[in-house]
Scaffold this active site. Structure first.
Site, PDB file in Angstrom:
ATOM      1  N   ASP A 232       0.835  -1.191   0.000  1.00  0.00           N
ATOM      2  CA  ASP A 232       0.000   0.000   0.000  1.00  0.00           C
ATOM      3  C   ASP A 232       0.880   1.256   0.000  1.00  0.00           C
ATOM      4  OD1 ASP A 232      -2.563   1.396   0.364  1.00  0.00           O
ATOM      5  OD2 ASP A 232      -1.798   1.904   2.345  1.00  0.00           O
ATOM      6  N   GLU A 262       1.011  -0.294  -5.148  1.00  0.00           N
ATOM      7  CA  GLU A 262       0.244   0.843  -5.619  1.00  0.00           C
ATOM      8  C   GLU A 262       1.122   2.088  -5.602  1.00  0.00           C
ATOM      9  OE1 GLU A 262      -3.762   2.715  -3.966  1.00  0.00           O
ATOM     10  OE2 GLU A 262      -1.951   3.405  -3.002  1.00  0.00           O
TER      11      GLU A 262
END
Ligand code: CA
Length: 481
Positions: A232, A262
């Site tokens: 993340d 991400e």
């Protein structure tokens, strides 16, 4: 195995009923039958409350096992239910990827007083105060866990920033002062320096933090039998740490392991810069393709579909691209809202599922539904249909036909056991696209598999077919007989 498909197995507004893992275990068989090969689970860690989607991580060692933050379970269930769901998914040969949230910690147990600078939120390189004493939420001692798995207690020295001073009841971005402190330079340069995102920002350059997180990673991959990590908030985390952490996990994990992450940014130059600067082996979400599809869906009158793959990861770095249509952040009401319009979903899923490149990731919200106030029905039948086509027909090399602003198509040329397949997309009127599937297929009959067109198309002597498409949709043509 080829033509794999990932499912992002959650969306933001799932009910906080603790039944998620149980339901997932029951669904494993169906998912495999429909063509799902891997699932990306929501963050498993005890967060600020059971209402938390999981990104407000409190304790990385509490996967729904300890009475902390008013419950033993997380939003999704208990650790036993999690382990059982993973077991069931594996039974059906579905890989499991964990969402690993290492940027910050939330819901501290106590405050501490320490020196910090206020920084300009739009340019965090600019300090707008001298260092002064603030009272920040940076103390984590996890009394409910009582030292099990790790005795590490987090203090302000282990963080680089916070956004709240309890003394003044003041919200601001505070950079924690001290020797060897400061925001990491190896992060996105948005807002001057984007190390700080939210909550108590972890200082990944602190030797004790590195040691603790490495040790946690090792514990985690042994405690739950996951097959990969989805990192993340990569653009907010020190690059060097991610390289070292990834290498550490590779060294300790005794099975195939997949890393993806991400890096949310539309400016592809920056993404490329990021890719070249960091040599770690982490696939990335194709954020640029998501935005191209979003723009095409919002303004089809003016969008030139011939540019749908311009500046995308899947075009420029196909081997590392995880392609997706939407996710938990882009869905309505969320921080990065940019939701692809429902009319465009079939086209969008065709663009990720029927092409040669990219590891496609189907979004739970598009598949089942988006719950809560938005209450948007998913398009499961459509996605099941396209996954079926992907598995059974989408093979071989690819030739693109970028015909006009609103009409494009491509041919997959097939392989030893698959005939060629033709895909046509219109974002405007009904039409047809003449594409060549090879002379050797002359005389073959082609039919449409998505239910858009009942006609039969016969391939001519030169190998051409005139493949039809309806208004603002996608057709997919395969041979029969
Ligand atoms: Ca950070």
């Amino acid at each position: 195995m080829g033509n794999e498909v990932m499912l992002q197995a959650f969306e933001w507004y799932l009910p906080n009923d603790g039944n998620y893992y149980k339901n997932l275990a029951k669904e494993a068989k169906n998912l495999k039958e429909k063509g799902i090969d891997s699932v990306w689970l929501p963050p498993m860690f005890k967060a600020t409350s059971a209402d938390d989607v999981g990104y407000g991580v409190y304790d990385l060692y509490d996967l729904g096992e300890f009475d902390q933050k008013q419950s033993v379970r997380t939003k999704y269930g208990t650790v036993e239910e999690l382990k059982y769901a993973i077991e069931k998914l594996h039974e059906h040969e579905i890989k499991v990827y964990a969402d690993v949230v290492l940027n910050h910690k939330a819901g501290a147990d106590f405050t501490e007083v320490f020196k910090a600078y206020e920084v300009n939120p739009d340019n965090r390189l600019e300090r707008i105060s001298d260092a002064y004493d603030i009272e920040g939420w940076t103390g984590f001692d996890f009394k409910g866990r009582n030292g099990k798995y790790s005795e590490f207690i987090w203090h302000f020295q282990h963080f680089s920033g916070v956004d709240y001073d309890n003394r003044q009841s003041k919200k601001a971005i505070f950079e924690i002062a001290g020797e060897n402190k400061g925001f990491s330079a190896e992060v996105s340069n948005e807002n001057g320096n984007f190390d700080y995102l939210m909550f108590a920002d972890i200082d990944h350059n602190h030797p004790d933090v590195r040691k603790e997180l490495f040790s946690w990673g090792e514990w985690f991959v042994n405690y739950v039998n996951v097959d990969g990590f989805r990192y993340d908030a990569l653009k907010h985390i020190d690059d060097g740490f991610i390289v070292d952490f990834t290498n550490h996990i590779k060294n300790v994990v005794k099975r195939d392991f997949y890393f993806f992450g991400e890096f949310w940014m539309y400016d592809d130059n920056n993404t490329n810069h990021y890719l070249y600067d960091t040599k770690y082996d982490v696939d990335l979400f194709d954020v640029a393709l998501h935005f191209n599809m979003y723009n095409a869906s919002k303004d089809s009158d003016n969008y030139d579909m011939r540019k749908i793959f311009d500046n995308t990861l899947v075009q420029e770095h196909p081997t590392i691209a995880v392609t997706f249509v939407d996710n938990h952040d882009s869905e309505p009401g969320q921080s990065l809202e940019s939701f692809v319009e429902p009319w465009f979903k079939k086209i969008a899923y065709g663009l990720i599922l029927l092409r040669k490149d990219g590891y496609p990731c189907v979004f739970y919200g598009d598949y089942y539904k988006i719950a809560g106030e938005y209450n948007i029905e998913g398009q499961k039948d459509m996605i099941d249909n396209l996954m079926y086509i992907r598995k059974n027909y989408a093979y071989g090399d690819q030739t693109d036909y970028m015909e006009s602003e609103k009409l494009i198509g491509w041919v997959r040329h097939g392989d030893d056991s698959h005939d060629p397949m033709a895909v046509v997309i219109s974002t405007g009127d009904m039409g047809s696209l003449k594409m060549n599937i090879g002379k050797e297929n002359a005389g073959k009959k082609y039919r449409e598999l998505t239910g858009d067109n009942p006609n039969t198309i016969v391939i001519d002597e030169e190998g051409f077919g005139e493949f039809e498409v309806g208004i603002a949709t996608l057709t997919c043509w395969v041979s029969y007989e």
